[in-house]
Design a protein around this motif. Structure first.
Motif, PDB file in Angstrom:
ATOM      1  N   GLN A  65      24.727 -89.036   9.592  1.00  8.30           N
ATOM      2  CA  GLN A  65      24.996 -89.021  11.028  1.00  8.30           C
ATOM      3  C   GLN A  65      23.715 -88.890  11.838  1.00  8.30           C
ATOM      4  O   GLN A  65      23.632 -89.388  12.967  1.00  8.30           O
ATOM      5  N   ASN A  66      22.733 -88.196  11.282  1.00  9.26           N
ATOM      6  CA  ASN A  66      21.480 -87.969  11.988  1.00  9.26           C
ATOM      7  C   ASN A  66      20.324 -88.238  11.023  1.00  9.26           C
ATOM      8  O   ASN A  66      20.092 -87.477  10.074  1.00  9.26           O
ATOM      9  N   PHE A  67      19.592 -89.316  11.285  1.00  8.70           N
ATOM     10  CA  PHE A  67      18.521 -89.726  10.368  1.00  8.70           C
ATOM     11  C   PHE A  67      17.326 -88.780  10.414  1.00  8.70           C
ATOM     12  O   PHE A  67      16.435 -88.874   9.561  1.00  8.70           O
ATOM     13  N   ALA A  68      17.313 -87.852  11.364  1.00  8.75           N
ATOM     14  CA  ALA A  68      16.160 -86.965  11.508  1.00  8.75           C
ATOM     15  C   ALA A  68      15.880 -86.187  10.230  1.00  8.75           C
ATOM     16  O   ALA A  68      14.714 -85.953   9.876  1.00  8.75           O
ATOM     17  N   TYR A  69      16.933 -85.785   9.501  1.00  2.66           N
ATOM     18  CA  TYR A  69      16.750 -84.981   8.295  1.00  2.66           C
ATOM     19  C   TYR A  69      16.142 -85.809   7.167  1.00  2.66           C
ATOM     20  O   TYR A  69      15.145 -85.407   6.556  1.00  2.66           O
ATOM     21  N   VAL A  70      16.726 -86.970   6.894  1.00  2.43           N
ATOM     22  CA  VAL A  70      16.170 -87.838   5.847  1.00  2.43           C
ATOM     23  C   VAL A  70      14.795 -88.336   6.266  1.00  2.43           C
ATOM     24  O   VAL A  70      13.868 -88.403   5.449  1.00  2.43           O
ATOM     25  N   GLY A  71      14.641 -88.680   7.550  1.00  6.14           N
ATOM     26  CA  GLY A  71      13.341 -89.152   8.028  1.00  6.14           C
ATOM     27  C   GLY A  71      12.260 -88.102   7.865  1.00  6.14           C
ATOM     28  O   GLY A  71      11.128 -88.413   7.465  1.00  6.14           O
ATOM     29  N   THR A  72      12.599 -86.853   8.151  1.00  5.65           N
ATOM     30  CA  THR A  72      11.635 -85.760   7.969  1.00  5.65           C
ATOM     31  C   THR A  72      11.272 -85.595   6.498  1.00  5.65           C
ATOM     32  O   THR A  72      10.100 -85.373   6.160  1.00  5.65           O
ATOM     33  N   ALA A  73      12.262 -85.719   5.615  1.00  8.06           N
ATOM     34  CA  ALA A  73      12.003 -85.596   4.180  1.00  8.06           C
ATOM     35  C   ALA A  73      11.104 -86.725   3.696  1.00  8.06           C
ATOM     36  O   ALA A  73      10.184 -86.508   2.892  1.00  8.06           O
ATOM     37  N   ILE A  74      11.346 -87.952   4.179  1.00  7.18           N
ATOM     38  CA  ILE A  74      10.507 -89.097   3.786  1.00  7.18           C
ATOM     39  C   ILE A  74       9.082 -88.912   4.274  1.00  7.18           C
ATOM     40  O   ILE A  74       8.107 -89.123   3.531  1.00  7.18           O
ATOM     41  N   LEU A  75       8.930 -88.520   5.537  1.00 12.86           N
ATOM     42  CA  LEU A  75       7.595 -88.322   6.106  1.00 12.86           C
ATOM     43  C   LEU A  75       6.834 -87.237   5.346  1.00 12.86           C
ATOM     44  O   LEU A  75       5.653 -87.409   5.006  1.00 12.86           O
ATOM     45  N   THR A  76       7.503 -86.125   5.064  1.00  9.06           N
ATOM     46  CA  THR A  76       6.873 -85.027   4.317  1.00  9.06           C
ATOM     47  C   THR A  76       6.442 -85.484   2.933  1.00  9.06           C
ATOM     48  O   THR A  76       5.314 -85.202   2.493  1.00  9.06           O
ATOM     49  N   SER A  77       7.321 -86.200   2.239  1.00  8.87           N
ATOM     50  CA  SER A  77       7.023 -86.664   0.886  1.00  8.87           C
ATOM     51  C   SER A  77       5.856 -87.647   0.883  1.00  8.87           C
ATOM     52  O   SER A  77       4.964 -87.573   0.022  1.00  8.87           O
ATOM     53  N   CYS A  78       5.847 -88.570   1.844  1.00 11.68           N
ATOM     54  CA  CYS A  78       4.768 -89.560   1.911  1.00 11.68           C
ATOM     55  C   CYS A  78       3.426 -88.921   2.249  1.00 11.68           C
ATOM     56  O   CYS A  78       2.388 -89.305   1.695  1.00 11.68           O
ATOM     57  N   LEU A  79       3.442 -87.934   3.134  1.00 12.24           N
ATOM     58  CA  LEU A  79       2.199 -87.246   3.487  1.00 12.24           C
ATOM     59  C   LEU A  79       1.629 -86.496   2.285  1.00 12.24           C
ATOM     60  O   LEU A  79       0.406 -86.540   2.041  1.00 12.24           O
ATOM     61  N   LEU A  80       2.494 -85.828   1.534  1.00 12.37           N
ATOM     62  CA  LEU A  80       2.026 -85.117   0.345  1.00 12.37           C
ATOM     63  C   LEU A  80       1.524 -86.089  -0.710  1.00 12.37           C
ATOM     64  O   LEU A  80       0.497 -85.843  -1.360  1.00 12.37           O
ATOM     65  N   PHE A  81       2.232 -87.203  -0.894  1.00 11.89           N
ATOM     66  CA  PHE A  81       1.793 -88.205  -1.862  1.00 11.89           C
ATOM     67  C   PHE A  81       0.416 -88.751  -1.472  1.00 11.89           C
ATOM     68  O   PHE A  81      -0.479 -88.888  -2.324  1.00 11.89           O
TER      69      PHE A  81
END
Length: 216
Positions: A65-81
């Motif tokens: 319903q709200n992409f903010a949660y998945v989007g935040t997880a993707i951004l966090t994961s990509c930054l760490l990678f």
């Protein structure tokens, strides 16, 4: 968006970042590619909440319903990678000495926030079961530990919750504490106190190596 809604959303985003970081770091430690790192990060961040929503009959789950949660997880994961891809020396032994401490801290923060958020979701759901103590505690604990369990199973590890430092017990204590406090003090204060209590229990348990009895 009201002040309370903003406060709750901020807590959820902090929890999402914390859990996504722990999942992504495990993926990096397991030598996964960027897709695998993102899958673990997303699963850890929103997996418990997805299970909660399915149990409560929320369709589709909030993660859709709200992409903010998945989007935040993707951004966090990509930054760490990107960080570890460019700074491979961080994966040397000097960093790995602190790896478990970092993982424990991130897990503690995510566990505290999502345990409380899980119960609050059930409390504010229009359902005849909102006063069911077992349901409230169950969805709170599942929200807190579900994503981490899925992360560990997907990465080939024994789930952290079964072996490390009263992990699920901290969620249980926080769940009961929030259910009690939300009836006697303002909801925002109850959420904050209960979340901090879970984090404190987890950090103390990790520091002093508190564990439940086991057969050696």
């Amino acid at each position: 968006m009201t002040y309370t809604e903003l406060f709750i959303f901020t807590l959820e985003i902090i929890g999402t970042i914390a859990f996504a970081s722990s999942g992504a770091m495990l993926g990096i430690r397991k030598n996964m590619d960027i897709f695998g790192v993102n899958v673990l990060g997303i699963t850890t961040a929103v997996g418990g909440g997805c299970i909660r929503d399915l149990l409560l009959g929320i369709h589709p789950p909030k993660m859709f319903q709200n992409f903010a949660y998945v989007g935040t997880a993707i951004l966090t994961s990509c930054l760490l990678f990107a960080l570890f891809y460019l700074k491979k020396e961080l994966l040397e032994s000097s960093f790995l000495e602190h790896y478990e401490r970092v993982m424990s801290t991130l897990d503690a923060v995510g566990l505290g926030i999502f345990t409380v958020m899980g119960i609050r979701t059930a409390l504010y759901l229009e359902s005849s079961h909102i006063n069911n103590l077992f349901l409230l505690v169950f969805v709170g604990v599942v929200t807190g530990i579900g994503g981490g369990m899925m992360r560990d199973i997907m990465s080939g590890n024994t789930p952290f919750v079964f072996i490390k430092h009263v992990y699920a017990c901290a969620a249980l204590i926080g769940a009961f504490l929030y259910i009690f406090l939300c009836r006697v003090i303002p909801d925002t204060a109850a959420m904050l106190i209960s979340s901090l209590a879970v984090v404190a229990i987890r950090m103390l348990a990790a520091h002093y190596r508190w564990n439940l009895p086991r057969i050696q």
